[in-house]
Scaffold this active site. Structure first.
Site, PDB file in Angstrom:
ATOM      1  N   ASN A 284     -99.780 -54.564  75.816  1.00  0.00           N
ATOM      2  CA  ASN A 284     -98.722 -53.747  76.194  1.00  0.00           C
ATOM      3  C   ASN A 284     -97.946 -53.951  77.352  1.00  0.00           C
ATOM      4  O   ASN A 284     -97.505 -53.401  77.528  1.00  0.00           O
ATOM      5  CB  ASN A 284     -99.345 -52.311  75.987  1.00  0.00           C
ATOM      6  CG  ASN A 284     -99.309 -52.331  74.156  1.00  0.00           C
ATOM      7  OD1 ASN A 284     -98.467 -52.982  73.252  1.00  0.00           O
ATOM      8  ND2 ASN A 284     -99.825 -51.456  73.781  1.00  0.00           N
TER       9      ASN A 284
ATOM     10  N   SER B  55    -104.061 -46.283  72.762  1.00  0.00           N
ATOM     11  CA  SER B  55    -103.026 -47.236  73.185  1.00  0.00           C
ATOM     12  C   SER B  55    -102.902 -47.456  74.768  1.00  0.00           C
ATOM     13  O   SER B  55    -102.276 -48.223  75.347  1.00  0.00           O
ATOM     14  CB  SER B  55    -101.845 -47.513  73.371  1.00  0.00           C
ATOM     15  OG  SER B  55    -101.224 -47.575  71.356  1.00  0.00           O
TER      16      SER B  55
ATOM     17  N   HIS C 262    -108.517 -51.618  69.860  1.00  0.00           N
ATOM     18  CA  HIS C 262    -107.234 -51.710  69.672  1.00  0.00           C
ATOM     19  C   HIS C 262    -106.585 -52.511  69.137  1.00  0.00           C
ATOM     20  O   HIS C 262    -106.370 -53.475  69.005  1.00  0.00           O
ATOM     21  CB  HIS C 262    -107.046 -51.557  71.205  1.00  0.00           C
ATOM     22  CG  HIS C 262    -104.844 -51.498  70.919  1.00  0.00           C
ATOM     23  ND1 HIS C 262    -104.264 -51.871  71.800  1.00  0.00           N
ATOM     24  CD2 HIS C 262    -104.456 -50.286  70.639  1.00  0.00           C
ATOM     25  CE1 HIS C 262    -102.426 -51.263  72.206  1.00  0.00           C
ATOM     26  NE2 HIS C 262    -103.422 -50.405  70.965  1.00  0.00           N
TER      27      HIS C 262
HETATM   28  N1  NAD Z   1     -98.998 -45.850  65.682  1.00  0.00           N
HETATM   29  C1  NAD Z   1     -99.463 -47.182  66.668  1.00  0.00           C
HETATM   30  O1  NAD Z   1     -97.968 -48.089  66.438  1.00  0.00           O
HETATM   31  C2  NAD Z   1     -99.980 -47.081  67.511  1.00  0.00           C
HETATM   32  C3  NAD Z   1    -100.833 -48.950  67.388  1.00  0.00           C
HETATM   33  C4  NAD Z   1    -101.846 -49.106  68.342  1.00  0.00           C
HETATM   34  C5  NAD Z   1    -102.527 -47.644  68.944  1.00  0.00           C
HETATM   35  N2  NAD Z   1    -102.144 -46.520  68.074  1.00  0.00           N
HETATM   36  C6  NAD Z   1    -102.715 -45.293  69.048  1.00  0.00           C
HETATM   37  O2  NAD Z   1    -104.241 -45.316  67.582  1.00  0.00           O
HETATM   38  C7  NAD Z   1    -103.990 -43.050  68.237  1.00  0.00           C
HETATM   39  C8  NAD Z   1    -103.203 -42.679  67.032  1.00  0.00           C
HETATM   40  O3  NAD Z   1    -102.156 -43.395  66.827  1.00  0.00           O
HETATM   41  P1  NAD Z   1    -101.140 -42.613  65.377  1.00  0.00           P
HETATM   42  O4  NAD Z   1     -99.869 -43.321  65.290  1.00  0.00           O
HETATM   43  O5  NAD Z   1    -102.218 -43.864  63.738  1.00  0.00           O
HETATM   44  O6  NAD Z   1    -101.083 -41.604  65.139  1.00  0.00           O
HETATM   45  P2  NAD Z   1    -100.622 -40.392  63.835  1.00  0.00           P
HETATM   46  O7  NAD Z   1     -99.418 -39.389  64.259  1.00  0.00           O
HETATM   47  O8  NAD Z   1     -99.840 -41.246  62.690  1.00  0.00           O
HETATM   48  O9  NAD Z   1    -101.698 -39.725  63.177  1.00  0.00           O
HETATM   49  C9  NAD Z   1    -102.618 -38.980  64.216  1.00  0.00           C
HETATM   50  C10 NAD Z   1    -103.439 -38.026  63.008  1.00  0.00           C
HETATM   51  O10 NAD Z   1    -104.439 -37.498  63.782  1.00  0.00           O
HETATM   52  C11 NAD Z   1    -104.390 -36.354  62.619  1.00  0.00           C
HETATM   53  N3  NAD Z   1    -105.317 -35.570  63.819  1.00  0.00           N
HETATM   54  C12 NAD Z   1    -104.953 -34.285  65.487  1.00  0.00           C
HETATM   55  N4  NAD Z   1    -105.578 -34.175  65.828  1.00  0.00           N
HETATM   56  C13 NAD Z   1    -106.794 -33.716  65.442  1.00  0.00           C
HETATM   57  C14 NAD Z   1    -107.801 -33.651  65.814  1.00  0.00           C
HETATM   58  N5  NAD Z   1    -108.321 -33.155  66.221  1.00  0.00           N
HETATM   59  N6  NAD Z   1    -108.719 -34.002  64.906  1.00  0.00           N
HETATM   60  C15 NAD Z   1    -108.630 -35.068  63.395  1.00  0.00           C
HETATM   61  N7  NAD Z   1    -107.613 -35.435  63.502  1.00  0.00           N
HETATM   62  C16 NAD Z   1    -106.661 -34.993  64.525  1.00  0.00           C
HETATM   63  C17 NAD Z   1    -103.336 -36.242  62.573  1.00  0.00           C
HETATM   64  O11 NAD Z   1    -103.689 -35.152  61.854  1.00  0.00           O
HETATM   65  C18 NAD Z   1    -102.892 -37.300  62.338  1.00  0.00           C
HETATM   66  O12 NAD Z   1    -103.343 -37.401  60.254  1.00  0.00           O
HETATM   67  C19 NAD Z   1    -102.747 -43.146  68.926  1.00  0.00           C
HETATM   68  O13 NAD Z   1    -104.258 -42.909  69.712  1.00  0.00           O
HETATM   69  C20 NAD Z   1    -102.760 -43.831  69.467  1.00  0.00           C
HETATM   70  O14 NAD Z   1    -102.119 -44.238  70.559  1.00  0.00           O
HETATM   71  C21 NAD Z   1    -101.114 -46.517  67.760  1.00  0.00           C
END
Ligand code: NAD
Length: 387
Positions: free
Chosen positions: A189, A118, A139
């Protein structure tokens, strides 16, 4: 045969993206370093597919077939046959670099690599790869299964052929795709910042309380949710961090200045719905405050926030982040705005929007309110954003 899609990170976003790809008919490999998280993701996806079948949106056989398309693994090497791998792990540049460096060794040279980041720059993430020409941002919005918008973000090193291929692929997943430049906040955003920032500013000046500002934006503006209700949904910690990140990434442009009010709410643990209290109280027995339903005041609040949003949308077009129609699509499909901001400006007239901004700029003398040059040009030429 459809290519295999890899998703790394089985959290909120990764699980949703994997489900979307499987529902679009791809074999999907979802990996995560945490086996418990994989199990949770599998339960969540299966539960969601069962619900779709119960509601009659897909038939039960189809739900089973989709479940069979998904493989869960802790091994990055299981992405070896993928045509596209989307990373959705923790938002940390050095962790993402480690994963992509390993991944590059595991996949074929034709496999496209992408990040769901993001807030990090696509150029910065891709810089760790030997071949960054096949890397880009894809994204999705939360929840990925429901939100129609996907921003596709080529970095400076990305080859146009890959961008085009991914644009078509994601569109075939029943998503609305907008392509945008690798700039902070991409489209949504960035352009949405004044929805929160200007609402907070209006509150801080004592013009109106939270409930009245929310009432103005929903009842008069036609937005589905008012800014304070929405910030309480998103979480003040998350929303404040996005604002602060965008502010810093734009070299502290005052247009994006974060608000003390939101910071103090975050510091106090008033995070929103998830903590039982944000701008409003959500604990049992608490009721929402009533707005001061004064139409004149409401109109003033709504118009001030709207012109700030339009100014930001105009800036995204002016700085070539995306086309006017892509910006409008992004805001209607990504955050459910009732109308595209630039189509709204065309309806109201660019001269009227400019006049409102000039009044604010004169009143406050702050750079935050400076009208965008493209808005000035369109007003001067009596033209429109969307031709
Ligand atoms: N949550 C939102 O609303 C949202 C929206 C759009 C984009 N994003 C982006 O998406 C990405 C993930 O966000 P999220 O909210 O799903 O996070 P989250 O914390 O829910 O999930 C992250 C996952 O990644 C895993 N992980 C961490 N390190 C790892 C590695 N080295 N190898 C493999 N797996 C690994 C963790 O175990 C976890 O299950 C981020 O870059 C975030 O900026 C989030």
């Amino acid at each position: 045969m459809k290519e295999i899609i890899g998703v790394i990170g089985a959290g909120t976003m990764g699980a949703g993206i994997a489900q979307v790809a499987a529902q679009a008919g791809h074999a999907v490999v979802l990996t995560d370093t945490n086996p418990e998280q994989l199990l949770k993701a599998q339960q969540q996806i299966n539960g969601s597919l069962d619900k779709l079948a119960e509601k009659g949106k897909i038939n039960p056989d189809e739900a089973e077939q989709i479940k069979q398309k998904l493989k869960y693994s802790t091994q990055l090497s299981d992405h070896s046959a993928a045509g596209l791998v989307i990373e959705a792990i923790v938002e940390n540049l050095s962790v993402k670099h480690q994963v992509f460096q390993q991944l590059e060794q595991a996949v074929s040279s034709s496999c496209v690599l992408a990040s769901n980041t993001s807030s990090l720059s696509i150029a910065a993430i891709g810089s760790c790869l030997n071949d960054a020409s096949r890397f880009m941002g894809i994204h999705f919005f939360n929840p990925a299964t429901l939100m129609p918008l996907v921003e596709v973000i080529p970095g400076v090193a990305t080859a146009a052929e890959h961008t085009e291929k991914i644009e078509n692929l994601i569109a075939s997943w029943n998503k609305t795709v907008v392509v945008c430049k690798d700039t902070p906040g991409f489209i949504v955003n960035r352009v949405a910042r004044p929805f929160y920032g200007e609402a907070l500013r209006i509150y801080e000046e004592g013009i109106a309380d939270f409930a009245t500002i929310d009432w103005a934006m929903t009842t008069i503006g036609g937005f589905k949710m008012g800014p304070f209700t929405l910030m309480d949904y998103i979480g003040n910690d998350i929303n404040y961090t996005v604002t602060e990140t965008v502010f810093a990434a734009f070299y502290y442009d005052p247009r994006f200045k974060p608000s003390f009010t939101q910071k103090r709410h975050m510091e106090a643990g008033f995070l929103g719905r998830k903590s039982g209290r944000g701008f409003y109280a959500y604990t049992e027995g608490s009721s929402l405050p009533q707005p001061i339903a004064n139409p004149e005041l409401g109109k003033q609040i709504f118009e001030r926030i709207l012109v700030m949003l339009i100014n930001e949308a105009a800036d995204a077009v002016f700085m070539q982040v995306a086309s006017p129609s892509a910006v409008d699509l992004a805001m209607t499909k990504g955050v459910n705005y009732p109308k595209g901001l630039l189509a709204w400006a065309d309806e109201l007239g660019a001269s009227w929007v400019l006049e409102q901004l000039e009044k604010l700029f004169t009143e406050y003398g702050e750079d935050r309110y400076r009208p965008n040059p493209l808005l000035r040009r369109i007003a001067r030429e009596q033209s429109k954003f969307i031709l």
